[in-house]
Design a protein around this motif. Structure first.
Motif, PDB file in Angstrom:
ATOM      1  N   THR A 110      38.614  37.354  33.346  1.00  0.00           N
ATOM      2  CA  THR A 110      37.744  38.294  33.210  1.00  0.00           C
ATOM      3  C   THR A 110      36.787  38.425  34.549  1.00  0.00           C
ATOM      4  O   THR A 110      36.641  39.561  34.901  1.00  0.00           O
ATOM      5  N   SER A 111      36.678  37.228  35.241  1.00  0.00           N
ATOM      6  CA  SER A 111      35.861  37.578  36.512  1.00  0.00           C
ATOM      7  C   SER A 111      37.001  38.558  37.510  1.00  0.00           C
ATOM      8  O   SER A 111      36.433  39.258  38.278  1.00  0.00           O
ATOM      9  N   LEU A 112      38.046  38.195  37.502  1.00  0.00           N
ATOM     10  CA  LEU A 112      39.273  39.096  38.281  1.00  0.00           C
ATOM     11  C   LEU A 112      39.079  40.623  37.933  1.00  0.00           C
ATOM     12  O   LEU A 112      39.013  41.358  38.669  1.00  0.00           O
ATOM     13  N   GLY A 113      39.047  40.877  36.515  1.00  0.00           N
ATOM     14  CA  GLY A 113      38.820  42.305  36.139  1.00  0.00           C
ATOM     15  C   GLY A 113      37.636  42.770  36.725  1.00  0.00           C
ATOM     16  O   GLY A 113      37.303  43.835  37.061  1.00  0.00           O
ATOM     17  N   ARG A 114      36.346  41.817  36.605  1.00  0.00           N
ATOM     18  CA  ARG A 114      35.150  42.478  36.794  1.00  0.00           C
ATOM     19  C   ARG A 114      35.354  42.908  38.190  1.00  0.00           C
ATOM     20  O   ARG A 114      34.661  43.904  38.626  1.00  0.00           O
ATOM     21  N   GLU A 115      35.433  41.912  39.215  1.00  0.00           N
ATOM     22  CA  GLU A 115      35.545  42.193  40.545  1.00  0.00           C
ATOM     23  C   GLU A 115      36.297  43.539  40.796  1.00  0.00           C
ATOM     24  O   GLU A 115      35.909  44.259  42.005  1.00  0.00           O
ATOM     25  N   ALA A 116      37.642  43.595  40.393  1.00  0.00           N
ATOM     26  CA  ALA A 116      38.524  44.681  40.705  1.00  0.00           C
ATOM     27  C   ALA A 116      37.677  45.945  40.378  1.00  0.00           C
ATOM     28  O   ALA A 116      37.541  46.821  41.091  1.00  0.00           O
ATOM     29  N   ARG A 117      37.229  45.957  39.225  1.00  0.00           N
ATOM     30  CA  ARG A 117      36.509  47.249  38.535  1.00  0.00           C
ATOM     31  C   ARG A 117      35.144  47.622  39.632  1.00  0.00           C
ATOM     32  O   ARG A 117      34.932  48.678  39.742  1.00  0.00           O
ATOM     33  N   ALA A 154      45.035  46.921  48.087  1.00  0.00           N
ATOM     34  CA  ALA A 154      44.946  45.598  48.177  1.00  0.00           C
ATOM     35  C   ALA A 154      44.189  45.011  46.884  1.00  0.00           C
ATOM     36  O   ALA A 154      44.483  44.035  46.369  1.00  0.00           O
ATOM     37  N   VAL A 155      43.567  45.955  46.178  1.00  0.00           N
ATOM     38  CA  VAL A 155      42.831  45.298  44.825  1.00  0.00           C
ATOM     39  C   VAL A 155      43.873  45.273  43.769  1.00  0.00           C
ATOM     40  O   VAL A 155      44.002  44.354  42.990  1.00  0.00           O
ATOM     41  N   VAL A 156      44.837  46.244  43.799  1.00  0.00           N
ATOM     42  CA  VAL A 156      46.025  46.158  42.511  1.00  0.00           C
ATOM     43  C   VAL A 156      46.896  44.913  43.080  1.00  0.00           C
ATOM     44  O   VAL A 156      47.227  44.311  42.123  1.00  0.00           O
ATOM     45  N   GLU A 157      47.242  44.519  44.257  1.00  0.00           N
ATOM     46  CA  GLU A 157      48.009  43.611  44.779  1.00  0.00           C
ATOM     47  C   GLU A 157      47.097  42.203  44.226  1.00  0.00           C
ATOM     48  O   GLU A 157      47.848  41.213  43.857  1.00  0.00           O
ATOM     49  N   SER A 158      46.048  42.299  44.413  1.00  0.00           N
ATOM     50  CA  SER A 158      45.300  40.801  44.182  1.00  0.00           C
ATOM     51  C   SER A 158      45.304  40.677  42.450  1.00  0.00           C
ATOM     52  O   SER A 158      45.566  39.745  42.267  1.00  0.00           O
ATOM     53  N   VAL A 159      44.987  41.839  41.898  1.00  0.00           N
ATOM     54  CA  VAL A 159      45.101  41.904  40.217  1.00  0.00           C
ATOM     55  C   VAL A 159      46.422  41.276  40.022  1.00  0.00           C
ATOM     56  O   VAL A 159      46.500  40.399  39.130  1.00  0.00           O
ATOM     57  N   ALA A 160      47.255  41.782  40.498  1.00  0.00           N
ATOM     58  CA  ALA A 160      48.954  41.383  40.140  1.00  0.00           C
ATOM     59  C   ALA A 160      48.977  39.849  40.341  1.00  0.00           C
ATOM     60  O   ALA A 160      49.344  39.019  39.333  1.00  0.00           O
ATOM     61  N   GLU A 161      48.810  39.442  41.657  1.00  0.00           N
ATOM     62  CA  GLU A 161      48.959  37.900  42.017  1.00  0.00           C
ATOM     63  C   GLU A 161      48.217  37.080  41.312  1.00  0.00           C
ATOM     64  O   GLU A 161      48.559  36.082  40.840  1.00  0.00           O
ATOM     65  N   ASN A 162      46.788  37.383  41.229  1.00  0.00           N
ATOM     66  CA  ASN A 162      45.801  36.434  40.463  1.00  0.00           C
ATOM     67  C   ASN A 162      45.917  36.303  39.136  1.00  0.00           C
ATOM     68  O   ASN A 162      45.493  35.335  38.372  1.00  0.00           O
ATOM     69  N   ASP A 296      44.379  53.761  39.699  1.00  0.00           N
ATOM     70  CA  ASP A 296      45.159  52.663  39.300  1.00  0.00           C
ATOM     71  C   ASP A 296      44.592  51.256  39.147  1.00  0.00           C
ATOM     72  O   ASP A 296      45.190  50.386  38.605  1.00  0.00           O
ATOM     73  N   ILE A 297      43.189  51.052  39.903  1.00  0.00           N
ATOM     74  CA  ILE A 297      42.787  49.877  39.798  1.00  0.00           C
ATOM     75  C   ILE A 297      42.422  49.497  38.307  1.00  0.00           C
ATOM     76  O   ILE A 297      42.924  48.460  37.829  1.00  0.00           O
ATOM     77  N   GLU A 298      41.984  50.536  37.588  1.00  0.00           N
ATOM     78  CA  GLU A 298      41.488  50.309  36.165  1.00  0.00           C
ATOM     79  C   GLU A 298      42.971  49.837  35.351  1.00  0.00           C
ATOM     80  O   GLU A 298      43.134  49.005  34.445  1.00  0.00           O
ATOM     81  N   ARG A 299      44.109  50.840  35.691  1.00  0.00           N
ATOM     82  CA  ARG A 299      45.360  50.448  34.917  1.00  0.00           C
ATOM     83  C   ARG A 299      45.798  49.325  35.450  1.00  0.00           C
ATOM     84  O   ARG A 299      46.508  48.524  34.428  1.00  0.00           O
ATOM     85  N   ALA A 300      45.525  48.674  36.502  1.00  0.00           N
ATOM     86  CA  ALA A 300      46.312  47.248  36.820  1.00  0.00           C
ATOM     87  C   ALA A 300      45.304  46.180  36.056  1.00  0.00           C
ATOM     88  O   ALA A 300      45.919  45.251  35.597  1.00  0.00           O
ATOM     89  N   VAL A 301      44.051  46.455  35.680  1.00  0.00           N
ATOM     90  CA  VAL A 301      43.234  45.590  35.211  1.00  0.00           C
ATOM     91  C   VAL A 301      43.611  45.472  33.647  1.00  0.00           C
ATOM     92  O   VAL A 301      43.816  44.474  33.078  1.00  0.00           O
ATOM     93  N   ARG A 302      44.075  46.666  33.111  1.00  0.00           N
ATOM     94  CA  ARG A 302      44.322  46.817  31.748  1.00  0.00           C
ATOM     95  C   ARG A 302      45.770  45.984  31.508  1.00  0.00           C
ATOM     96  O   ARG A 302      45.964  45.230  30.457  1.00  0.00           O
ATOM     97  N   LEU A 303      46.692  46.383  32.368  1.00  0.00           N
ATOM     98  CA  LEU A 303      47.977  45.681  32.571  1.00  0.00           C
ATOM     99  C   LEU A 303      47.866  44.258  32.474  1.00  0.00           C
ATOM    100  O   LEU A 303      48.589  43.505  31.627  1.00  0.00           O
ATOM    101  N   ALA A 304      46.980  43.776  33.520  1.00  0.00           N
ATOM    102  CA  ALA A 304      46.635  42.127  33.447  1.00  0.00           C
ATOM    103  C   ALA A 304      46.364  41.643  32.122  1.00  0.00           C
ATOM    104  O   ALA A 304      46.565  40.488  31.867  1.00  0.00           O
ATOM    105  N   ARG A 305      45.275  42.536  31.395  1.00  0.00           N
ATOM    106  CA  ARG A 305      44.759  41.956  30.198  1.00  0.00           C
ATOM    107  C   ARG A 305      45.872  41.869  29.324  1.00  0.00           C
ATOM    108  O   ARG A 305      45.765  40.794  28.510  1.00  0.00           O
ATOM    109  N   ARG A 306      46.776  42.755  29.286  1.00  0.00           N
ATOM    110  CA  ARG A 306      47.813  42.589  28.231  1.00  0.00           C
ATOM    111  C   ARG A 306      48.705  41.406  28.322  1.00  0.00           C
ATOM    112  O   ARG A 306      49.194  40.762  27.635  1.00  0.00           O
TER     113      ARG A 306
END
Length: 335
Positions: A110-117, A154-162, A296-306
């Protein structure tokens, strides 16, 4: 028939730890979803301070001293969790509560998604300076050398890795070893972030932490990649990117994860980046994809949540299935 009754009791006991993980991990991930990271006295922050104190006492420019640092810090954290788990083992509610607390403490979806957003919102508003100021909450890159497109990438890569490091990997080790697995994984991952990078100070001292992080992160990274392929909008593209590009990344675990997200989102990741004053030229992942955009940041966050939800389901199912098989074998042996 005393033997059959004993076997039944043995089978029930064999499943107890599996149910503890199932209930505790679900509650812990739900707590993270509802509340995010604990606001005060975060256990990971406390571990980081303790590991820093041990480092100051032990630091030598030598791999052996770094290995000792890793063993003391990661082993101490996992050992403390094991002691706590053993103390409450005969109390099911307390065992579930301990696993839930450990899960909530070590995952950070959740914190990861919040910071990315937050970074995405700043970019969408045209506030490049604000985005640069928020980026260090996600990764260690030099934000003031990046433009809008580079920050979004950088944000999308960080969301993926984290997603792998902060959620899936922890759940995998929780399924394997309960609360000690959850805590031990997070301890190793934190040590890697602290001393595992290739600076002059840590090139040798941090070697053990970096290698151990590669080992414990291996299964979670592969599960994350597989689930990103399954949950992404472009499954074929994600699978193709993993097959063609994952091995080209310098990190054995970030490669599959970032490649799967790149293919699933239809974007191009990798390329030139800057860390701590040094420039790295990484291979491009999913070269046929388009450049990363702010949406794509929001799309990455939603993919991470799934992926996180699917990972919980996979780990709980795997742990319960293993327990059922073990219980059946115990019953047959005693019968």
């Amino acid at each position: 028939m005393p033997g059959c009754g004993s076997a039944a009791r043995g089978g029930s006991a064999a499943l107890a730890a599996e149910r503890v993980f199932a209930y505790g991990a679900t509650l812990g991930l739900l707590a993270d979803r509802l509340f995010g990271d604990p606001r005060r006295g975060h256990p990971v922050a406390a571990f980081g301070r303790a590991a820093g104190a041990v480092e100051r006492a032990l630091w030598r420019d030598h791999r052996g001293w770094g290995a000792l640092h890793t063993a003391l810090c990661a082993g101490g954290a996992a050992g403390a969790a094991a002691l706590a788990a053993a103390t409450v083992r005969r109390a099911p509610a307390a065992s579930v509560a301990l696993t839930a607390a450990a899960t909530w403490s070590v995952v950070g979806g959740t914190s990861l998604g919040r910071e990315a957003r937050a970074v995405g919102a700043a970019l969408a508003a045209g506030d490049l300076e604000g985005a640069r100021q928020r980026l260090p909450h996600l990764c260690g890159r030099d934000p003031y050398s990046l433009d809008e497109a580079q920050i979004a990438r950088a944000v999308v890569e960080s969301v993926a890795e984290n997603t792998s490091d902060a959620v899936v990997g922890a759940l995998v080790w929780g399924a394997v070893a309960g609360a000690p697995g959850l805590v031990g994984f997070r301890a190793v991952n934190t040590l890697d972030a602290m001393v595992g990078h290739k600076s002059e100070r840590y090139r040798r001292f941090g070697w053990a932490s970096a290698r151990l992080d590669d080992v414990v992160g291996w299964p979670g990274a592969r599960l994350t990649a597989a689930l990103a392929v399954a949950a992404g909008a472009d499954r074929r593209g994600a699978l193709r990117a993993v097959r063609q590009d994952a091995h080209r990344h310098p990190s054995p675990n970030a490669g599959p994860v970032e490649a799967s997200f790149a293919g699933a989102l239809g974007v191009r990741l990798g390329g030139t980046l800057a860390y701590g004053g040094r420039v790295e030229h990484r291979p491009v992942l999913n070269a046929t994809g388009r450049p990363v955009g702010v949406p794509d940041i929001e799309r990455a966050v939603r993919l991470a949540r799934r992926v996180n939800v699917l990972a919980l389901a996979a780990c709980v199912t795997g742990r319960l299935g293993y327990g059922a098989v073990r219980a059946a074998r115990t019953t047959r042996r005693r019968g």
